[in-house]
Design an enzyme around this catalytic site. Structure first.
Site, PDB file in Angstrom:
ATOM      1  N   ARG A  12       0.836  -1.096  -0.083  1.00 25.37           N
ATOM      2  CA  ARG A  12      -0.075   0.163  -0.134  1.00 25.37           C
ATOM      3  C   ARG A  12       0.921   1.097  -0.002  1.00 25.37           C
ATOM      4  O   ARG A  12       2.099   1.251   0.497  1.00 25.37           O
ATOM      5  CB  ARG A  12      -1.052   0.068   1.245  1.00 25.37           C
ATOM      6  CG  ARG A  12      -1.981  -0.965   1.206  1.00 25.37           C
ATOM      7  CD  ARG A  12      -3.176  -0.798   2.197  1.00 25.37           C
ATOM      8  NE  ARG A  12      -2.339  -0.836   3.676  1.00 25.37           N
ATOM      9  CZ  ARG A  12      -2.925  -0.068   4.580  1.00 25.37           C
ATOM     10  NH1 ARG A  12      -3.851   0.894   4.298  1.00 25.37           N
ATOM     11  NH2 ARG A  12      -2.518   0.169   5.729  1.00 25.37           N
ATOM     12  N   GLY A  13       0.409   2.378  -0.529  1.00 22.02           N
ATOM     13  CA  GLY A  13       0.928   3.683  -0.246  1.00 22.02           C
ATOM     14  C   GLY A  13       2.437   3.567  -0.838  1.00 22.02           C
ATOM     15  O   GLY A  13       2.633   3.318  -2.236  1.00 22.02           O
ATOM     16  N   ALA A  83       8.095   0.122   6.224  1.00 24.23           N
ATOM     17  CA  ALA A  83       6.782   0.062   6.893  1.00 24.23           C
ATOM     18  C   ALA A  83       6.788   1.269   8.004  1.00 24.23           C
ATOM     19  O   ALA A  83       7.982   1.271   8.613  1.00 24.23           O
ATOM     20  CB  ALA A  83       6.547  -1.510   7.509  1.00 24.23           C
ATOM     21  N   GLY A  84       5.521   1.634   8.111  1.00 24.82           N
ATOM     22  CA  GLY A  84       5.471   2.804   9.087  1.00 24.82           C
ATOM     23  C   GLY A  84       4.305   3.045   9.586  1.00 24.82           C
ATOM     24  O   GLY A  84       3.205   3.107   8.784  1.00 24.82           O
ATOM     25  N   THR A  86       1.813   5.932  12.079  1.00 25.80           N
ATOM     26  CA  THR A  86       1.503   6.965  13.099  1.00 25.80           C
ATOM     27  C   THR A  86       0.656   6.977  14.479  1.00 25.80           C
ATOM     28  O   THR A  86      -0.380   6.236  14.181  1.00 25.80           O
ATOM     29  CB  THR A  86       1.252   8.431  12.321  1.00 25.80           C
ATOM     30  OG1 THR A  86      -0.028   7.981  11.698  1.00 25.80           O
ATOM     31  CG2 THR A  86       2.166   8.908  11.191  1.00 25.80           C
ATOM     32  N   ASP A  88      -0.187  10.072  16.119  1.00 25.19           N
ATOM     33  CA  ASP A  88       0.091  11.439  16.547  1.00 25.19           C
ATOM     34  C   ASP A  88      -0.984  11.731  17.963  1.00 25.19           C
ATOM     35  O   ASP A  88      -1.859  11.271  18.232  1.00 25.19           O
ATOM     36  CB  ASP A  88      -0.409  12.332  15.447  1.00 25.19           C
ATOM     37  CG  ASP A  88       0.547  12.251  14.233  1.00 25.19           C
ATOM     38  OD1 ASP A  88       1.456  11.370  14.101  1.00 25.19           O
ATOM     39  OD2 ASP A  88       0.215  12.695  13.167  1.00 25.19           O
ATOM     40  N   GLN A 141       8.451  17.261  14.396  1.00 24.52           N
ATOM     41  CA  GLN A 141       7.008  17.797  13.751  1.00 24.52           C
ATOM     42  C   GLN A 141       6.030  17.835  15.165  1.00 24.52           C
ATOM     43  O   GLN A 141       6.077  16.953  15.768  1.00 24.52           O
ATOM     44  CB  GLN A 141       6.444  16.856  12.788  1.00 24.52           C
ATOM     45  CG  GLN A 141       4.735  16.900  12.720  1.00 24.52           C
ATOM     46  CD  GLN A 141       4.700  18.513  11.993  1.00 24.52           C
ATOM     47  OE1 GLN A 141       5.289  19.138  11.561  1.00 24.52           O
ATOM     48  NE2 GLN A 141       3.457  18.946  12.488  1.00 24.52           N
ATOM     49  N   GLY A 143       3.290  17.171  17.385  1.00 25.05           N
ATOM     50  CA  GLY A 143       2.386  16.023  17.742  1.00 25.05           C
ATOM     51  C   GLY A 143       3.027  14.968  17.225  1.00 25.05           C
ATOM     52  O   GLY A 143       2.125  13.724  17.089  1.00 25.05           O
ATOM     53  N   TYR A 147       7.151   9.504  16.345  1.00 20.67           N
ATOM     54  CA  TYR A 147       7.382   9.436  14.914  1.00 20.67           C
ATOM     55  C   TYR A 147       8.755  10.001  14.592  1.00 20.67           C
ATOM     56  O   TYR A 147       9.549   9.485  13.808  1.00 20.67           O
ATOM     57  CB  TYR A 147       6.268   9.783  14.062  1.00 20.67           C
ATOM     58  CG  TYR A 147       6.172   9.822  12.775  1.00 20.67           C
ATOM     59  CD1 TYR A 147       5.540   8.571  11.948  1.00 20.67           C
ATOM     60  CD2 TYR A 147       6.811  10.538  11.763  1.00 20.67           C
ATOM     61  CE1 TYR A 147       5.994   8.157  10.809  1.00 20.67           C
ATOM     62  CE2 TYR A 147       6.851  10.297  10.331  1.00 20.67           C
ATOM     63  CZ  TYR A 147       6.247   9.172   9.832  1.00 20.67           C
ATOM     64  OH  TYR A 147       6.272   8.872   8.608  1.00 20.67           O
TER      65      TYR A 147
HETATM   66  N1  CAA Z   1       2.970  24.348  16.082  1.00 23.80           N
HETATM   67  C1  CAA Z   1       2.672  24.967  17.471  1.00 23.80           C
HETATM   68  N2  CAA Z   1       1.545  24.936  17.948  1.00 23.80           N
HETATM   69  C2  CAA Z   1       0.516  24.206  17.363  1.00 23.80           C
HETATM   70  C3  CAA Z   1       0.881  23.283  16.066  1.00 23.80           C
HETATM   71  C4  CAA Z   1       2.083  23.570  15.510  1.00 23.80           C
HETATM   72  N3  CAA Z   1       2.335  23.151  14.426  1.00 23.80           N
HETATM   73  N4  CAA Z   1      -0.169  22.751  15.928  1.00 23.80           N
HETATM   74  C5  CAA Z   1      -1.063  22.826  16.657  1.00 23.80           C
HETATM   75  N5  CAA Z   1      -0.627  23.717  17.599  1.00 23.80           N
HETATM   76  C6  CAA Z   1      -1.351  24.094  19.022  1.00 23.80           C
HETATM   77  C7  CAA Z   1      -2.657  24.624  18.634  1.00 23.80           C
HETATM   78  O1  CAA Z   1      -2.730  25.897  18.160  1.00 23.80           O
HETATM   79  C8  CAA Z   1      -3.334  24.355  19.863  1.00 23.80           C
HETATM   80  O2  CAA Z   1      -3.215  25.445  20.792  1.00 23.80           O
HETATM   81  P1  CAA Z   1      -4.205  26.233  21.836  1.00 23.80           P
HETATM   82  O3  CAA Z   1      -4.576  24.789  22.828  1.00 23.80           O
HETATM   83  O4  CAA Z   1      -3.472  27.114  22.540  1.00 23.80           O
HETATM   84  O5  CAA Z   1      -5.259  26.615  20.944  1.00 23.80           O
HETATM   85  C9  CAA Z   1      -2.860  23.258  20.528  1.00 23.80           C
HETATM   86  O6  CAA Z   1      -1.395  23.008  19.994  1.00 23.80           O
HETATM   87  C10 CAA Z   1      -3.584  21.770  20.237  1.00 23.80           C
HETATM   88  O7  CAA Z   1      -3.632  21.667  18.841  1.00 23.80           O
HETATM   89  P2  CAA Z   1      -4.913  20.918  18.560  1.00 23.80           P
HETATM   90  O8  CAA Z   1      -6.192  21.484  18.655  1.00 23.80           O
HETATM   91  O9  CAA Z   1      -4.442  20.711  16.654  1.00 23.80           O
HETATM   92  O10 CAA Z   1      -4.548  19.415  19.063  1.00 23.80           O
HETATM   93  P3  CAA Z   1      -5.106  18.251  18.819  1.00 23.80           P
HETATM   94  O11 CAA Z   1      -4.745  17.405  20.218  1.00 23.80           O
HETATM   95  O12 CAA Z   1      -6.342  18.219  18.190  1.00 23.80           O
HETATM   96  O13 CAA Z   1      -4.202  17.653  17.742  1.00 23.80           O
HETATM   97  C11 CAA Z   1      -2.509  16.717  16.855  1.00 23.80           C
HETATM   98  C12 CAA Z   1      -3.040  17.424  17.777  1.00 23.80           C
HETATM   99  C13 CAA Z   1      -3.198  15.580  16.246  1.00 23.80           C
HETATM  100  C14 CAA Z   1      -0.950  16.477  16.820  1.00 23.80           C
HETATM  101  C15 CAA Z   1      -2.560  17.635  15.655  1.00 23.80           C
HETATM  102  O14 CAA Z   1      -1.916  19.034  15.736  1.00 23.80           O
HETATM  103  C16 CAA Z   1      -1.977  17.113  14.014  1.00 23.80           C
HETATM  104  O15 CAA Z   1      -2.476  16.387  13.410  1.00 23.80           O
HETATM  105  N6  CAA Z   1      -0.720  17.626  13.618  1.00 23.80           N
HETATM  106  C17 CAA Z   1       0.058  17.226  12.511  1.00 23.80           C
HETATM  107  C18 CAA Z   1       0.872  16.101  12.764  1.00 23.80           C
HETATM  108  C19 CAA Z   1       1.401  15.574  11.509  1.00 23.80           C
HETATM  109  O16 CAA Z   1       2.044  16.383  10.925  1.00 23.80           O
HETATM  110  N7  CAA Z   1       1.321  14.191  11.266  1.00 23.80           N
HETATM  111  C20 CAA Z   1       1.916  13.876  10.108  1.00 23.80           C
HETATM  112  C21 CAA Z   1       1.324  12.586   9.666  1.00 23.80           C
HETATM  113  S1  CAA Z   1       1.628  12.098   7.877  1.00 23.80           S
HETATM  114  C22 CAA Z   1       3.190  11.521   8.144  1.00 23.80           C
HETATM  115  O17 CAA Z   1       3.818  11.471   9.448  1.00 23.80           O
HETATM  116  C23 CAA Z   1       4.196  11.110   7.072  1.00 23.80           C
HETATM  117  C24 CAA Z   1       5.389  11.748   7.029  1.00 23.80           C
HETATM  118  O18 CAA Z   1       6.548  11.296   7.218  1.00 23.80           O
HETATM  119  C25 CAA Z   1       5.372  13.572   6.621  1.00 23.80           C
END
Ligand code: CAA
Length: 241
Positions: A12-13, A83-84, A86, A88, A141, A143, A147
Site C-alpha cells: 500500500r501507499g 513500513a511505518g 503514526t 500522533d 513535527q 504532535g 514518529y
Molecule cells: N505548532 C505550534 N502549535 C501548534 C501546532 C504547531 N505545528 N499545531 C497545533 N498547535 C497548537 C494549537 O494551536 C493548539 O493551541 P491552543 O490549545 O493554544 O489553541 C494546541 O496546539 C492543540 O492543537 P490541536 O487542537 O491541533 O490539538 P489536537 O490534540 O486536536 O491535535 C495533533 C494534535 C493530532 C498532533 C494535530 O496537531 C496534528 O495532526 N498535527 C500534525 C501531525 C502531523 O504532521 N502528522 C503527519 C502525519 S503524515 C506522516 O507522518 C508522514 C510523514 O512522514 C510526513
C-alpha cells in the site's frame, strides 16, 4: 548480485509504488504487509509480485519471513525498510502505547528485518539497504515526538551501518520523504494538512511514484558509491520551514 528485493509495507501507499517500480526494473519483489490481507492480495495480482504477512515489530516473525522469502526466491539483494505507522498526539497527552507502537514498528523493525539479511549480503559482497525516514525525522513535527524520534533513529542507523558494510559492497541509505499523498496523510485533520501543504514551496504533496523513483535509484547496482546518504524529497518544505 541477487535481484531479490524485500519491501516492507510494500502493498500500500509509498511501499506499493516501490514494489511496482522495482518489479518494473527487473527485481523479484517480496512485499511484506502487516494486516490488510485484502489489499495485499489485490497488490499481488495487480503487480505480479509475492506478498508475505509479517509484523515487522516482532523479531522472530521477521527471521521467519526472511527465511521463507529466501527459500522461495533466493538470497536477498535489496531491502527497503518502509513500513511505518503514526500515532500522533501532543506529548503531554501521549500514552506509552502510542510511543511504543511507533518506535517498535518504525525503528525496531529496521533491526528486525536487516539482521536476518545482512550476513547473506556480506557473503555475496552485494547489498542495497534503503531506510524510509521522513522530513519529520529531520526537523521534528508538532504532535509526532514518537514518529520524529523513530525516523531520526533510522538516519543514525543508516549512517552507522553504512560504515560497517562499505567494504562488503553493501550500501545503506535513507530516503526522507516530505508529505506524500497516501492513506497516512489522508488520515490527518484536513485543516492541519492544508496548513502544512501551504508551506511546501512546490505547492503540492509528493506522489508515491516520486518516492519509488528515488528508491530505485538507490537500489541500482550503479549506485555503489552512494552510502550513508539521506536523500530528501519534500518539495522544498525543509528549506522553507
Ligand atoms: N505548532 C505550534 N502549535 C501548534 C501546532 C504547531 N505545528 N499545531 C497545533 N498547535 C497548537 C494549537 O494551536 C493548539 O493551541 P491552543 O490549545 O493554544 O489553541 C494546541 O496546539 C492543540 O492543537 P490541536 O487542537 O491541533 O490539538 P489536537 O490534540 O486536536 O491535535 C495533533 C494534535 C493530532 C498532533 C494535530 O496537531 C496534528 O495532526 N498535527 C500534525 C501531525 C502531523 O504532521 N502528522 C503527519 C502525519 S503524515 C506522516 O507522518 C508522514 C510523514 O512522514 C510526513
Amino acid at each position: 548480485m541477487s535481484n531479490v528485493a524485500i519491501v516492507t509495507g510494500g502493498t500500500r501507499g509509498i511501499g506499493k509504488a516501490i514494489s511496482k517500480k522495482l518489479k518494473d526494473d527487473g527485481f523479484t519483489v517480496a512485499a511484506i504487509y502487516g494486516g490488510n490481507a485484502e489489499a495485499a492480495k489485490a497488490c499481488e495480482e495487480e503487480l505480479g509480485i509475492s506478498a508475505y504477512q509479517c509484523d515487522v515489530s516482532d523479531v522472530e516473525a521477521c527471521e521467519s519471513v526472511v527465511a521463507k522469502i529466501e527459500a522461495d526466491h533466493g538470497g536477498v539483494g535489496v531491502l527497503v525498510n518502509n513500513a511505518g505507522i503514526t500515532r500522533d498526539g501532543a506529548f503531554h497527552k501521549m500514552s506509552a502505547d502510542q510511543w511504543k507502537a511507533v518506535i517498535s514498528t518504525n525503528l525496531d523493525s529496521a533491526f528486525n528485518m536487516t539482521r536476518p539479511v545482512i550476513n547473506g549480503m556480506r557473503d555475496r559482497s552485494f547489498g542495497r539497504i534503503i531506510n524510509v525516514s521522513s522530513i519529520n525525522g529531520q526537523k521534528g513535527q508538532f504532535g509526532q515526538t514518537n514518529y520524529s524520534a523513530a525516523k531520526a533513529g533510522l538516519i543514525g542507523f543508516t549512517r552507522a551501518l553504512a560504515q560497517e558494510t562499505a567494504k562488503k559492497g553493501i550500501t545503506v541509505n535513507a530516503l526522507a520523504p516530505g508529505y506524500i499523498a497516501t492513506d497516512m496523510t489522508s488520515g490527518m485533520k484536513q485543516e492541519v494538512l492544508d496548513s502544512i501543504v501551504a508551506g511546501i514551496p512546490v505547492g503540492r504533496m509528493g506522489t508515491p511514484e516520486e518516492m519509488a523513483h528515488m528508491v530505485a535509484f538507490l537500489a541500482s547496482k550503479d549506485s555503489g558509491f552512494i552510502t550513508g546518504a539521506v536523500l530528501t524529497a519534500n518539495g522544498g518544505q525543509y528549506i522553507a520551514a
